[in-house]
Design a protein around this motif. Structure first.
Motif, mmCIF file in Angstrom:
data_model
loop_
_atom_site.group_PDB
_atom_site.id
_atom_site.type_symbol
_atom_site.label_atom_id
_atom_site.label_comp_id
_atom_site.label_asym_id
_atom_site.label_seq_id
_atom_site.Cartn_x
_atom_site.Cartn_y
_atom_site.Cartn_z
ATOM 1 N N ALA A 75 47.297 52.770 45.869
ATOM 2 C CA ALA A 75 48.402 53.679 45.544
ATOM 3 C C ALA A 75 49.746 52.953 45.502
ATOM 4 O O ALA A 75 50.624 53.305 44.711
ATOM 5 N N ASP A 76 49.913 51.922 46.326
ATOM 6 C CA ASP A 76 51.182 51.172 46.363
ATOM 7 C C ASP A 76 51.281 50.102 45.279
ATOM 8 O O ASP A 76 52.333 49.491 45.121
ATOM 9 N N ARG A 77 50.185 49.833 44.579
ATOM 10 C CA ARG A 77 50.106 48.786 43.562
ATOM 11 C C ARG A 77 50.396 47.395 44.122
ATOM 12 O O ARG A 77 50.881 46.510 43.439
ATOM 13 N N THR A 78 50.077 47.196 45.415
ATOM 14 C CA THR A 78 50.224 45.881 46.035
ATOM 15 C C THR A 78 48.882 45.200 46.257
ATOM 16 O O THR A 78 48.823 43.985 46.397
ATOM 17 N N VAL A 79 47.804 45.989 46.296
ATOM 18 C CA VAL A 79 46.455 45.439 46.472
ATOM 19 C C VAL A 79 45.599 45.906 45.301
ATOM 20 O O VAL A 79 45.472 47.100 45.051
ATOM 21 N N TRP A 80 45.036 44.942 44.588
ATOM 22 C CA TRP A 80 44.192 45.212 43.426
ATOM 23 C C TRP A 80 42.810 44.640 43.703
ATOM 24 O O TRP A 80 42.684 43.606 44.359
ATOM 25 N N THR A 81 41.772 45.299 43.204
ATOM 26 C CA THR A 81 40.417 44.790 43.391
ATOM 27 C C THR A 81 39.698 44.729 42.046
ATOM 28 O O THR A 81 39.993 45.482 41.124
ATOM 29 N N SER A 82 38.755 43.798 41.993
ATOM 30 C CA SER A 82 37.957 43.575 40.803
ATOM 31 C C SER A 82 36.595 43.071 41.261
ATOM 32 O O SER A 82 36.445 42.622 42.398
ATOM 33 N N THR A 83 35.616 43.129 40.377
ATOM 34 C CA THR A 83 34.293 42.592 40.693
ATOM 35 C C THR A 83 34.074 41.317 39.892
ATOM 36 O O THR A 83 34.232 41.307 38.670
ATOM 37 N N PHE A 84 33.706 40.241 40.592
ATOM 38 C CA PHE A 84 33.390 38.964 39.967
ATOM 39 C C PHE A 84 31.890 38.899 39.734
ATOM 40 O O PHE A 84 31.092 39.142 40.648
ATOM 41 N N THR A 85 31.510 38.589 38.499
ATOM 42 C CA THR A 85 30.102 38.407 38.136
ATOM 43 C C THR A 85 29.935 36.969 37.662
ATOM 44 O O THR A 85 30.566 36.567 36.682
ATOM 45 N N PRO A 86 29.122 36.172 38.365
ATOM 46 C CA PRO A 86 28.956 34.773 37.958
ATOM 47 C C PRO A 86 28.120 34.643 36.683
ATOM 48 O O PRO A 86 27.288 35.497 36.378
ATOM 49 N N THR A 87 28.364 33.561 35.967
ATOM 50 C CA THR A 87 27.612 33.239 34.755
ATOM 51 C C THR A 87 26.194 32.828 35.150
ATOM 52 O O THR A 87 25.993 32.113 36.136
ATOM 53 N N LEU A 88 25.211 33.290 34.389
ATOM 54 C CA LEU A 88 23.812 32.949 34.655
ATOM 55 C C LEU A 88 23.538 31.477 34.355
ATOM 56 O O LEU A 88 24.195 30.866 33.516
ATOM 57 N N ASN A 89 22.520 30.936 35.027
ATOM 58 C CA ASN A 89 22.050 29.566 34.820
ATOM 59 C C ASN A 89 23.156 28.534 34.985
ATOM 60 O O ASN A 89 23.276 27.598 34.187
ATOM 61 N N THR A 90 23.955 28.704 36.022
ATOM 62 C CA THR A 90 25.087 27.816 36.288
ATOM 63 C C THR A 90 24.963 27.250 37.693
ATOM 64 O O THR A 90 24.523 27.934 38.617
ATOM 65 N N ASN A 91 25.350 25.990 37.857
ATOM 66 C CA ASN A 91 25.419 25.378 39.185
ATOM 67 C C ASN A 91 26.704 24.571 39.240
ATOM 68 O O ASN A 91 26.819 23.522 38.608
ATOM 69 N N ASP A 92 27.702 25.089 39.962
ATOM 70 C CA ASP A 92 28.996 24.417 40.068
ATOM 71 C C ASP A 92 29.589 24.725 41.442
ATOM 72 O O ASP A 92 29.828 25.886 41.776
ATOM 73 N N ALA A 93 29.820 23.694 42.227
ATOM 74 C CA ALA A 93 30.294 23.874 43.601
ATOM 75 C C ALA A 93 31.813 23.965 43.698
ATOM 76 O O ALA A 93 32.341 24.279 44.761
ATOM 77 N N THR A 94 32.533 23.679 42.628
ATOM 78 C CA THR A 94 34.002 23.663 42.713
ATOM 79 C C THR A 94 34.609 24.558 41.642
ATOM 80 O O THR A 94 34.650 24.201 40.465
ATOM 81 N N ASN A 95 35.057 25.722 42.067
ATOM 82 C CA ASN A 95 35.667 26.705 41.165
ATOM 83 C C ASN A 95 36.827 27.380 41.888
ATOM 84 O O ASN A 95 36.766 27.588 43.101
ATOM 85 N N THR A 96 37.842 27.767 41.161
ATOM 86 C CA THR A 96 38.901 28.630 41.687
ATOM 87 C C THR A 96 39.298 29.606 40.591
ATOM 88 O O THR A 96 39.263 29.271 39.408
ATOM 89 N N ILE A 97 39.664 30.820 40.988
ATOM 90 C CA ILE A 97 40.191 31.800 40.048
ATOM 91 C C ILE A 97 41.702 31.621 40.007
ATOM 92 O O ILE A 97 42.358 31.589 41.050
ATOM 93 N N GLU A 98 42.254 31.478 38.813
ATOM 94 C CA GLU A 98 43.701 31.338 38.647
ATOM 95 C C GLU A 98 44.276 32.639 38.092
ATOM 96 O O GLU A 98 43.717 33.225 37.166
ATOM 97 N N LEU A 99 45.379 33.078 38.664
ATOM 98 C CA LEU A 99 46.107 34.248 38.186
ATOM 99 C C LEU A 99 47.441 33.784 37.638
ATOM 100 O O LEU A 99 48.247 33.196 38.357
ATOM 101 N N LYS A 100 47.670 34.046 36.359
ATOM 102 C CA LYS A 100 48.960 33.730 35.734
ATOM 103 C C LYS A 100 49.888 34.918 35.966
ATOM 104 O O LYS A 100 49.702 35.980 35.376
#
Length: 132
Positions: A75-100
């Protein structure tokens, strides 16, 4: 001369001596509920801002090895949520989500400045080896 009698008051007025808000959102945190995703899993991503924001959508994110659902705000528009779905058939130990942050505005509305990134997460969505 006759002396005055009683008193009078002005109309109501307000005083705000705070400096003007001339900058948009410059900081946020991005947290994944699960930072080690396997095949078939999804996780909640929580984006927390220091002030209310508008305009946040999936195009504001860079998401390696996965995708985000449309973010929804509290309600305050200070906390937002989303669902992350990983790509199939992937193996990667180093990832970060970037927000512009340039894609969001505060209530003035000042545009956001810069970008922020989540902590590292890993994705291993390769199929299980069921051969003997």
């Amino acid at each position: 001369p006759n002396p005055g009698v009683g008193s009078v008051s002005s109309a109501n007025y307000s005083v705000d001596t705070r400096p003007a808000d001339t900058t948009g959102p410059t900081t946020a945190t991005i947290a994944l509920a699960n930072s080690a995703l396997k095949a078939g899993q999804t996780t909640t991503v929580t984006i927390t801002f220091t002030e209310p924001v508008s305009g946040l959508d999936v195009s504001d994110f860079v998401v390696p090895n996965g995708s985000l659902s449309a973010p929804t705000a509290n309600a305050d528009r200070t906390v937002w949520t989303s669902t992350f779905t990983p790509t199939l058939n992937t193996n990667d130990a180093t990832n970060t989500i970037e927000l512009k942050l340039t894609g969001v505005t505060d209530d003035i509305p000042n545009p956001g400045v810069g970008s922020v990134s989540s902590a590292n997460y890993s994705v291993d969505t390769r199929p299980a080896d069921t051969t003997g």
